[in-house]
Each structure stands twice: as structure tokens, then as C-alpha cells.
Design a protein around this motif. Structure first.
Motif, mmCIF file in Angstrom:
data_model
loop_
_atom_site.group_PDB
_atom_site.id
_atom_site.type_symbol
_atom_site.label_atom_id
_atom_site.label_comp_id
_atom_site.label_asym_id
_atom_site.label_seq_id
_atom_site.Cartn_x
_atom_site.Cartn_y
_atom_site.Cartn_z
ATOM 1 N N SER A 66 0.969 -1.181 0.134
ATOM 2 C CA SER A 66 -0.014 0.028 -0.107
ATOM 3 C C SER A 66 0.864 1.195 -0.065
ATOM 4 O O SER A 66 2.187 1.084 0.378
ATOM 5 N N TYR A 67 0.315 2.378 -0.321
ATOM 6 C CA TYR A 67 1.303 3.643 -0.457
ATOM 7 C C TYR A 67 0.921 4.696 0.032
ATOM 8 O O TYR A 67 -0.250 5.067 0.440
ATOM 9 N N ALA A 68 1.980 5.430 0.472
ATOM 10 C CA ALA A 68 1.770 6.746 1.214
ATOM 11 C C ALA A 68 1.388 7.813 0.122
ATOM 12 O O ALA A 68 1.488 7.800 -0.816
ATOM 13 N N CYS A 69 1.110 8.996 0.983
ATOM 14 C CA CYS A 69 0.587 10.216 0.263
ATOM 15 C C CYS A 69 0.627 11.431 1.175
ATOM 16 O O CYS A 69 1.173 10.898 2.247
ATOM 17 N N TYR A 70 0.668 12.647 0.694
ATOM 18 C CA TYR A 70 0.830 13.773 1.668
ATOM 19 C C TYR A 70 2.145 14.053 2.153
ATOM 20 O O TYR A 70 2.380 14.037 3.098
ATOM 21 N N TYR A 71 3.097 14.132 1.364
ATOM 22 C CA TYR A 71 4.506 14.435 1.597
ATOM 23 C C TYR A 71 4.800 15.725 2.463
ATOM 24 O O TYR A 71 4.285 16.463 1.828
ATOM 25 N N SER A 72 5.635 15.598 3.231
ATOM 26 C CA SER A 72 5.401 17.020 3.973
ATOM 27 C C SER A 72 7.164 17.255 4.058
ATOM 28 O O SER A 72 7.861 16.463 4.588
ATOM 29 N N LYS A 73 7.462 18.350 3.167
ATOM 30 C CA LYS A 73 8.907 18.704 3.171
ATOM 31 C C LYS A 73 9.278 19.248 4.622
ATOM 32 O O LYS A 73 10.389 19.007 4.794
ATOM 33 N N LYS A 74 8.527 19.844 5.418
ATOM 34 C CA LYS A 74 8.851 20.291 6.635
ATOM 35 C C LYS A 74 9.217 19.041 7.418
ATOM 36 O O LYS A 74 10.527 19.039 8.314
ATOM 37 N N TYR A 75 8.400 18.195 7.629
ATOM 38 C CA TYR A 75 8.799 16.889 8.455
ATOM 39 C C TYR A 75 9.608 15.829 7.710
ATOM 40 O O TYR A 75 10.146 14.943 8.289
ATOM 41 N N GLN A 76 9.763 16.045 6.324
ATOM 42 C CA GLN A 76 10.447 15.029 5.727
ATOM 43 C C GLN A 76 9.980 13.574 5.743
ATOM 44 O O GLN A 76 10.905 12.609 5.607
ATOM 45 N N THR A 77 8.626 13.374 5.897
ATOM 46 C CA THR A 77 7.994 12.154 5.899
ATOM 47 C C THR A 77 6.605 12.331 5.029
ATOM 48 O O THR A 77 5.992 13.441 4.928
ATOM 49 N N TYR A 78 6.001 11.121 4.949
ATOM 50 C CA TYR A 78 4.740 11.053 4.388
ATOM 51 C C TYR A 78 3.665 11.253 5.656
ATOM 52 O O TYR A 78 3.929 10.339 6.747
ATOM 53 N N LEU A 79 2.543 12.087 5.460
ATOM 54 C CA LEU A 79 1.554 12.163 6.494
ATOM 55 C C LEU A 79 0.288 11.166 6.410
ATOM 56 O O LEU A 79 -0.390 11.221 7.512
ATOM 57 N N GLY A 80 0.068 10.546 5.450
ATOM 58 C CA GLY A 80 -0.894 9.657 5.375
ATOM 59 C C GLY A 80 -0.673 8.386 4.389
ATOM 60 O O GLY A 80 0.478 8.378 3.775
#
Length: 151
Positions: A66-80
């Protein structure tokens, strides 16, 4: 397949199913709805019994990611993750007293374009409204934003 990894442990499908069966046998729930987001999440429910009042949906079939979405440049991770975001967004925007578990499953399955959303278990109550399992019991979501939850 057949496990969910946590930071310091794993949960095997057999252990999850034994816990669900124990809860059913000991009348710990009348009906249970289970949403599971993980790669190969379908593998956790392949052997889920169909007559114990548990309806489960998963982000993926037993053999795919399954795949991630909503990448946050601030936190350098996917949020969902796509599946979870889709079912939560659906629950936020509909009247929970007017949408069935099956209808939500079909919508989320159609909108999740990165994996094959699955359903397992007891389909005898998939026609029931979501508000029997989510929300405030009045057909509405909490209406709170994530920021309001944190304050």
C-alpha cells in the motif's frame, strides 16, 4: 505477509485472529468493523471466520504494497496512506447515518488507485450505516480539525 510490524515488535495474523475469536467467544463485542492500513494487509484476514460478526477492510491484498501520500517537506515524511486517507476523508464528508459500510468500501476501493482494497469476514451487516461504528452516534463526525484535537 501475515504480520504487521511495529517499531519494537510484530503482530502475526494468527495472533490477531486468535484475539478476535477470543473476543467473539467471550462476547466482548456485538459487531466489529476493522480498517487496516499496511502493505500486504489482506494477509492478516484471509482466514477470518465469516460468522463471528467482524467486517474487515484492508488497504491491499495479501501480496501487494500500500502506498503513502501527502509528503511533508517540513517533516520529511509522508503524513498519510492512500487507503486510510480515503476512508477518513469519506467519513468526514458524508452523513454517517446515510452511508453503509458497503457503500463506503466501494467508494474507497474506487478512489484508492495505488493498491487493491479488500474486504473480509462477515458481510451480513455490510448494509448497516457507518454511524453505528464511527462518529458521535448522531450520524455526524466529530467536526473537529486536527488542530482542535491537539489543543
Amino acid at each position: 505477509p501475515n504480520l504487521i510490524a511495529f517499531p519494537e515488535s510484530v503482530l502475526h495474523s494468527q495472533d490477531l485472529l486468535e484475539a478476535i475469536n477470543y473476543m467473539h467467544e467471550n462476547k466482548k463485542f456485538a459487531r466489529m468493523v476493522f480498517y487496516l492500513e499496511a502493505c500486504e494487509s489482506g494477509s492478516m484476514f484471509v482466514k477470518l471466520e465469516k460468522d463471528i460478526n467482524v467486517f474487515a477492510t484492508t488497504a491491499a491484498n495479501p501480496h501487494e504494497s500500500s502506498y503513502a501520500c501527502y509528503y511533508s517537506k517540513k517533516y520529511q515524511t509522508y503524513l498519510g496512506d492512500v487507503y486510510s486517507v480515503k476512508w477518513m476523508e469519506n467519513s468526514d464528508k458524508v452523513d454517517l447515518s446515510e452511508e453503509s459500510l458497503l457503500k463506503q468500501f466501494e467508494i474507497v476501493k474506487r478512489e484508492t488507485n495505488t493498491s487493491h482494497v479488500q474486504k473480509y469476514g462477515d458481510m451480513a451487516f455490510d448494509h448497516e450505516d457507518i454511524d453505528d461504528y464511527q462518529g458521535d452516534g448522531q450520524g455526524k463526525s466529530s467536526g473537529m480539525t486536527p488542530e482542535e484535537y491537539r489543543s
